[in-house]
Design a protein around this motif. Structure first.
Motif, short mmCIF file in Angstrom:
data_model
loop_
_atom_site.label_atom_id
_atom_site.label_comp_id
_atom_site.label_asym_id
_atom_site.label_seq_id
_atom_site.Cartn_x
_atom_site.Cartn_y
_atom_site.Cartn_z
N ALA A 30 55.05 -3.31 56.76
CA ALA A 30 54.82 -4.61 57.49
C ALA A 30 56.14 -5.33 57.87
N ALA A 31 56.96 -5.32 57.00
CA ALA A 31 58.24 -5.97 57.15
C ALA A 31 59.45 -5.24 57.89
N ILE A 32 59.46 -3.97 57.34
CA ILE A 32 60.59 -2.99 57.99
C ILE A 32 59.95 -1.66 58.84
N ASN A 33 60.19 -1.42 59.84
CA ASN A 33 59.57 -0.42 60.57
C ASN A 33 60.00 0.94 60.12
N LEU A 34 59.54 1.17 58.84
CA LEU A 34 59.91 2.71 58.20
C LEU A 34 59.26 3.72 58.89
N VAL A 35 58.00 3.83 59.47
CA VAL A 35 57.23 4.61 60.40
C VAL A 35 56.45 3.82 61.26
N SER A 36 56.01 4.87 62.40
CA SER A 36 55.24 4.21 63.50
C SER A 36 54.00 3.66 62.93
N LYS A 37 53.44 2.49 63.42
CA LYS A 37 52.22 2.09 62.71
C LYS A 37 51.20 2.99 63.09
N ALA A 38 51.22 3.60 64.22
CA ALA A 38 50.44 4.46 64.71
C ALA A 38 50.00 5.70 63.72
N THR A 39 51.17 6.02 62.90
CA THR A 39 51.09 7.07 61.98
C THR A 39 50.56 6.56 60.60
N LEU A 40 50.43 5.25 60.26
CA LEU A 40 50.15 4.71 59.00
C LEU A 40 48.94 5.25 58.44
N PRO A 41 47.88 5.41 59.17
CA PRO A 41 46.36 5.73 58.71
C PRO A 41 46.62 7.27 58.37
N VAL A 42 47.55 8.20 58.79
CA VAL A 42 47.45 9.49 58.50
C VAL A 42 49.02 9.86 57.97
N LEU A 43 49.58 8.74 57.05
CA LEU A 43 50.78 8.72 56.60
C LEU A 43 50.83 10.29 55.51
N TRP A 44 49.83 10.29 54.73
CA TRP A 44 50.03 11.30 53.98
C TRP A 44 50.25 12.81 54.70
N ASP A 45 49.35 12.93 55.63
CA ASP A 45 49.62 14.50 56.37
C ASP A 45 50.90 14.43 57.20
N ARG A 46 51.06 13.43 57.97
CA ARG A 46 51.98 13.14 58.95
C ARG A 46 53.34 12.91 58.42
N HIS A 47 53.66 12.57 57.36
CA HIS A 47 54.91 12.22 56.76
C HIS A 47 55.35 12.93 55.49
N ILE A 48 54.19 12.66 54.48
CA ILE A 48 54.57 13.18 52.90
C ILE A 48 54.32 14.74 52.91
N VAL A 49 53.19 15.23 53.61
CA VAL A 49 53.01 16.63 53.47
C VAL A 49 54.00 17.41 54.42
N ASP A 50 54.40 16.76 55.78
CA ASP A 50 55.48 17.29 56.66
C ASP A 50 56.90 17.41 55.86
N SER A 51 57.16 16.43 54.95
CA SER A 51 58.37 16.47 54.31
C SER A 51 58.40 17.47 53.23
N ALA A 52 57.27 17.53 52.47
CA ALA A 52 57.06 18.37 51.33
C ALA A 52 57.13 19.75 51.56
N GLN A 53 56.92 20.36 52.79
CA GLN A 53 56.99 21.63 53.12
C GLN A 53 58.26 22.16 53.09
N LEU A 54 59.27 21.31 53.32
CA LEU A 54 60.75 21.79 53.36
C LEU A 54 61.26 22.05 51.78
N PHE A 55 60.74 21.77 50.91
CA PHE A 55 60.99 21.92 49.43
C PHE A 55 60.79 23.48 49.27
N SER A 56 60.05 24.28 49.78
CA SER A 56 59.96 25.67 49.53
C SER A 56 61.21 26.46 50.22
N HIS A 57 61.93 25.74 51.04
CA HIS A 57 63.31 26.40 51.51
C HIS A 57 64.39 26.14 50.82
N LEU A 58 64.33 25.36 49.59
CA LEU A 58 65.37 25.07 48.78
C LEU A 58 66.01 26.27 48.05
#
Length: 207
Positions: A30-58
Motif C-alpha cells: 500500500a505504501a511501496i509499489n512492490l508488485v502490481s496491485k492487479a497481481t495482489l489477489p494472485v500473489l502466491w501463484d504469480r510471484h511466490i510460486v513463479d519465484s520458487a520454481q527457480l530453486f530447482s535450478h540451483l
C-alpha cells in the motif's frame, strides 16, 4: 508432512515462512509499489510460486546467489526461504537501487529470520560479486542482463533468468552481442514463459 510449492517438496515450516512473507508484501504494498496491485489477489501463484520454481535450478555446489533488481523480494527472499528449508548453506545477496524497496527487503528478512545481504546500489556501480548464481526477474532485456551476469558471475557460474512468451526473440537479439550456452525450461506458472539457464557468457566476436 511434505508439501509442494513451485515443484519443490517443502516442509510446513517453509510454507509458513512463505505465507508470512506473502503477508508482509501485501502489508507494505500500500505504501511501496512492490508488485502490481492487479497481481495482489494472485500473489502466491504469480510471484511466490513463479519465484520458487527457480530453486530447482540451483547448482549443487553453489554457495552464493545474487539477485538483481530484487524489488519485493522475488525471487531473492523466496530463494533464501527455500534454501534455509532445504538445509542449503547459501549466501543470498539482494541488489536493489530503490532505497524504499531496499528498506523493505532488510525489514522483511529480519522479520523472517533470514540472513541475507541487501545492497542499495545500482548494479552498474558495483564491483564484481563473484557469485555462483545470478538472477533477475522482470528487470531488463536479456542482452542487458547478460552484461550484468558477465561482470558478477564467477568463472563457471550460472545465470537464471525467467522470461515471458517472447523469450526466443530476446535470445536472438542477445546473440548479436553475446556468446553463451542456454537451457530453456518451460515455466510452471505462466503459459508460454520460460526459465533460461545460461552459462559460459562471453562477448560475441565481431566480424
Amino acid at each position: 508432512m511434505e508439501l509442494q510449492v513451485g515443484g519443490q517438496n517443502v516442509s510446513r515450516e517453509t510454507i509458513e515462512s512463505l505465507r508470512a512473507f506473502e503477508a508482509l508484501v501485501k502489508r507494505w504494498n500500500a505504501a511501496i509499489n512492490l508488485v502490481s496491485k492487479a497481481t495482489l489477489p494472485v500473489l502466491w501463484d504469480r510471484h511466490i510460486v513463479d519465484s520458487a520454481q527457480l530453486f530447482s535450478h540451483l547448482p549443487a555446489t553453489a554457495q552464493h546467489w545474487a539477485d538483481f533488481g530484487a524489488g519485493g523480494g522475488f525471487p531473492g527472499l523466496v530463494i533464501a526461504i527455500l534454501a534455509r528449508g532445504a538445509g542449503r548453506d547459501l549466501r543470498v545477496t539482494l541488489v536493489e537501487s530503490d532505497a524504499r524497496k531496499a528498506t523493505f527487503l532488510r525489514q522483511a528478512a529480519q522479520a523472517l529470520g533470514l540472513s541475507v545481504v541487501v545492497v542499495n546500489k545500482r548494479i552498474e556501480s558495483m564491483e564484481s560479486l563473484q557469485a555462483d548464481v545470478v538472477s533477475a526477474r522482470a528487470l531488463a532485456p536479456l542482452d542487458a542482463l547478460l552484461e550484468f551476469a558477465a561482470v558478477h558471475l564467477r568463472e563457471g557460474g550460472t545465470a537464471i533468468f525467467p522470461k515471458g512468451a517472447r523469450h526466443t526473440e530476446e535470445l536472438t537479439a542477445a546473440r548479436a552481442q553475446w556468446s553463451f550456452d542456454v537451457d530453456t525450461h518451460s515455466s510452471q506458472s505462466e503459459p508460454g514463459a520460460a526459465i533460461l539457464i545460461i552459462r559460459n557468457i562471453e562477448r560475441a566476436k565481431q566480424n
